[in-house]
Every structure is written in structure tokens, then in C-alpha cells.
Design an enzyme around this catalytic site. Structure first.
Site, mmCIF file in Angstrom:
data_model
loop_
_atom_site.group_PDB
_atom_site.id
_atom_site.type_symbol
_atom_site.label_atom_id
_atom_site.label_comp_id
_atom_site.label_asym_id
_atom_site.label_seq_id
_atom_site.Cartn_x
_atom_site.Cartn_y
_atom_site.Cartn_z
ATOM 1 N N ARG A 9 -76.829 -9.659 153.126
ATOM 2 C CA ARG A 9 -77.558 -9.026 154.226
ATOM 3 C C ARG A 9 -76.605 -8.474 155.290
ATOM 4 O O ARG A 9 -76.888 -7.440 155.897
ATOM 5 C CB ARG A 9 -78.530 -10.026 154.862
ATOM 6 C CG ARG A 9 -79.801 -10.199 154.050
ATOM 7 C CD ARG A 9 -80.825 -11.062 154.744
ATOM 8 N NE ARG A 9 -82.138 -10.911 154.117
ATOM 9 C CZ ARG A 9 -83.183 -11.659 154.390
ATOM 10 N NH1 ARG A 9 -83.088 -12.626 155.284
ATOM 11 N NH2 ARG A 9 -84.338 -11.455 153.781
ATOM 12 N N LYS A 64 -98.982 -16.436 140.545
ATOM 13 C CA LYS A 64 -100.386 -16.500 140.930
ATOM 14 C C LYS A 64 -100.983 -15.160 141.354
ATOM 15 O O LYS A 64 -100.395 -14.423 142.132
ATOM 16 C CB LYS A 64 -100.545 -17.496 142.085
ATOM 17 C CG LYS A 64 -100.193 -18.935 141.707
ATOM 18 C CD LYS A 64 -100.420 -19.881 142.860
ATOM 19 C CE LYS A 64 -100.177 -21.325 142.448
ATOM 20 N NZ LYS A 64 -100.420 -22.261 143.554
ATOM 21 N N GLY A 101 -87.888 -11.734 146.459
ATOM 22 C CA GLY A 101 -86.837 -12.695 146.132
ATOM 23 C C GLY A 101 -86.637 -12.940 144.653
ATOM 24 O O GLY A 101 -85.540 -12.804 144.120
ATOM 25 N N GLY A 114 -91.132 -10.413 152.439
ATOM 26 C CA GLY A 114 -92.475 -10.208 152.981
ATOM 27 C C GLY A 114 -92.758 -8.773 153.380
ATOM 28 O O GLY A 114 -93.846 -8.248 153.129
#
Length: 396
Positions: free
Chosen positions: A36, A197, A354, A377
């Protein structure tokens, strides 16, 4: 593109408050993965070359509005200096007299790092007073933290509305890549969505079926879609309570002209461990005592054919239990096909999240994709069609 870049700003002699994401993994006070930080180099190099005085705003961890010494940004100074090739001065606040004095003393060619913005409760509350105090420190606001753009925080949203604002190079690159993949893509567009999921990716699937031509579903999510078609998936990871939702998504896809691609064959095993005895069966022939852990070779061939016919790819999530061999085969093979098409110039490939980044690194193809987002996110919320407060503030 309703936002400005560094090219649109007069930077010479200006103090530029630069929101960055340096929330990096640390061990024993040292940075263990500087990815990063490395991705911020183009922005900092530009600012310094144009005679600006960069002042870095960043968060670290979740101190919940309190000063937590273990979450100070000070230990990051050596890693920042090494990456940026410039002296980095640290000050133990992001507002008030100490920060103001540090800004006043900053010399050309130096970078100032302000303390963790989340040490103030007003940061996560998007407090106008905190933003106003930060705004006093600079002339221009530059947001280079796309990974925090889905948060309406004082340093990402309120502050951007108080100063002339622009996107840094990383933010600019990210927004252009995502715009080319979802807003104005070359068609056909294919999305690969995997993971455990359906429930965690409902908004994503709902948005994508209206925007893409093909939706490849893998991982545990695929089991839920197979179950929704009345297929027995044995002991596989499956959200049986979500089968109604899966049927609804399939109906919406059909109405929108989006083809959903589910595995026609699967790799099954009786235990979830590396090297477990396994077999390949038709997707509707999973033994009652086995679990589906990967897509099979016929499924990979079908996905490869879809990728070869596509012009744009958006990828989020693995196709199987990629963390353990041999259940990484489908993810690796599909990723390698996407990379091959990208290198041949027939496919624009954008990936993020990720697990996705880890899977593409494992497949050895991360460098070959058109763009890989390090934002988890924010990348997902963009794909879900949500407004990102940090981006909206720049456009305002």
C-alpha cells in the site's frame, strides 16, 4: 469523470493535505508488507517534483476515537522514507497547535506525517469541526485513499468539501479502471464472482446482473445456486436458506439478458484438507457424504471459452477452496486464461478484494491483469453500484 486530478491543480508552494491508506501489516514495530505504501509513490513523487509540501493524513487500526499508542503512525516513518526517498517528519496530532507548528516548519522536499486521524472520535463521525481544524493546515486536499473512499469520515468526506480538492494518482488510476470496467465497458462484459456466501454478496450480484453479459459464479456461492435448482450438494458449504434469493437473482439475470455460468462438473472430497482424496463428478452427482471444493475441468473449459469471447472482465472471489491444493486448480486455470487474454490485448481485466488478490498472486498472474485493486470494501461497494462518499465529495 467529475473529479479533478493533480494535473488540474497549481501545486507550487502549496501545502497539500493528502489522504492516504497506510493501514499496513506490522510485526514487532516493522512493516511486513509495504504494498500500500509503494502504490502511493507516484502521488508523492509528483507533489514533491511540483514544489508542493505534502502533509499525510491516515488512519491505522480501530482505536475508536481514543489515543492508543500501539496504533500510532510514528513506527511507519522509516518505511515511508524508504519508499518515498524523502525525509518524513512526524507530529503526534492531526489538528491543533502542534500540527499547525509542524506544517509551518515543513521545508520543501520534506513530507509531514500527521498522527492517526482515528485517535479523534470526530473522524469516524465525519465531524465538521474536526474537518475544519484539519483544513486550516493546508491549501489543497488530495485524496489518494480509494480503499477508504466508502467511509464518510472527516478526513475523506467533510474535509474534501472545505478545500480545492483532487484525486491522487492511485485514486485516479483506480477510478479510471473501475469506470472502464462497469460504467463505460467494452462488451461483452463478464464478471467472475466467487467466495463462500451469497448473503455477503447480494447487492453485488443484484447490481451485476443488470450490467454484465455473463456472470460466472464459483466457490461456496455456486453450491447455493446449484441447490436452488434442486441439486443435492451433499455436505458442501451451502446457504440453503438463501436458495429463494438465488432463484430470484437467476430470474432477474434472465430478464436482463445476463447468462449465469455455474459449474457443470465439480471436484468433491470427504475431508477439507490439503491433498485430500478427491474425485471429479457431474455437478448434479455429488455423493451425499462428500463436499464440493472446486469447479471441475469441464467447468474451467466453459469459463475459459467465456473469457476468450469477452472484452471486459471484473473478478471478485475464487472459484474454489484455493487456499489448499488441489482445490486451487480451477481458480489458477481461469486466472491464467484471463491473464493470457489480457496479455494478448483482447481483454481488459479488473480484479479486487482480499481473497481475489491473494488468489491471483498464488496463480502468478497478478502482474498480468489490467488493474488489481488493493481496496476491499470500497471495491465491493463500487461494484454494488453504491455511491462512495469519498468519491462523491471530490466530484462536488
Amino acid at each position: 469523470m467529475g473529479w479533478k486530478t493533480l494535473d488540474d491543480m497549481d501545486l507550487a508552494g502549496k501545502t497539500v493535505l493528502t489522504r492516504v491508506d497506510i493501514n499496513v501489516p506490522m510485526e514487532a514495530g516493522r512493516v511486513t508488507d509495504a504494498t500500500r505504501i509503494q502504490r502511493l509513490v507516484p502521488t508523492l513523487a509528483d507533489l514533491l517534483a511540483k514544489g508542493a509540501r505534502p502533509v499525510l493524513l491516515a488512519h491505522f487500526g480501530r482505536p475508536k476515537g481514543k489515543v492508543v499508542p500501539d496504533m500510532s503512525l510514528q513506527p511507519l516513518v522509516p518505511a515511508l522514507e524508504e519508499a518515498f526517498g524523502a525525509p518524513v517528519v512526524f507530529v503526534a496530532d492531526c489538528r491543533g497547535p502542534a500540527a499547525e507548528a509542524a506544517v509551518a516548519a515543513l521545508q520543501e522536499g520534506q513530507i509531514l506525517l500527521l498522527e492517526n486521524t482515528r485517535f479523534h472520535a470526530g473522524e469516524e463521525a465525519n465531524d465538521a469541526d474536526l474537518a475544519a481544524e484539519m483544513a486550516k493546515l493546508g491549501d489543497i486536499y488530495c485524496n489518494d485513499a480509494f480503499s477508504a473512499a466508502h467511509r464518510a469520515h472527516a478526513s475523506t468526506e467533510a474535509l474534501a468539501r472545505l478545500l480545492p480538492a483532487c484525486a491522487g494518482r492511485l485514486m485516479e488510476m483506480e477510478l479510471k479502471a473501475l469506470e472502464s470496467a462497469l460504467a463505460t465497458p467494452q462488451r461483452p462484459v463478464t464478471a467472475v464472482v466467487g467466495g463462500a456466501k451469497v448473503s455477503t454478496k447480494l447487492d453485488l450480484l443484484g447490481n451485476l446482473v443488470a450490467k454484465v453479459d455473463n456472470l460466472v459464479i464459483g466457490g461456496g456461492m455456486a453450491n447455493t445456486f446449484l441447490a436452488a435448482q434442486g441439486i443435492d450438494v451433499g455436505k458442501s458449504l451451502c446457504e440453503h436458506e438463501m436458495t429463494g434469493t438465488a432463484k430470484d437473482i437467476m430470474a432477474r439475470a434472465e430478464a436482463a439478458g445476463c447468462t449465469i455460468v455455474l459449474p457443470s462438473d465439480v471436484v468433491v472430497a470427504r475431508e477439507f484438507k490439503a491433498g485430500a482424496a478427491n474425485e471429479t463428478v457431474a455437478a448434479d452427482a455429488c455423493p451425499a457424504d462428500a463436499m464440493i471444493l472446486d469447479a471441475g475441468p469441464a467447468a474451467v473449459a466453459a469459463i475459459s471459452a467465456v473469457l476468450e469471447a469477452s472484452k471486459t472482465l471484473i473478478w471478485n472471489g475464487p472459484l474454489g477452496a484455493f487456499e489448499i491444493a488441489p482445490f486451487d486448480i480451477a481458480t489458477n486455470a481461469a486466472a491464467q486464461k484471463a491473464a493470457e487474454c489480457t496479455k494478448a490485448g483482447t481483454l481488459v481485466s479488473v480484479a479486487g478484494g482480499g481473497d481475489t488478490v491473494a488468489a491471483l498472486n498464488q496463480a502468478g498472474v497478478a502482474e498480468d491483469f489490467s488493474y488489481i485493486s488493493t481496496a476491499g470494501g470500497a471495491f465491493l461497494e463500487w461494484m454494488e453500484g453504491k455511491v462512495l462518499p469519498g468519491v462523491a465529495a471530490l466530484e462536488a
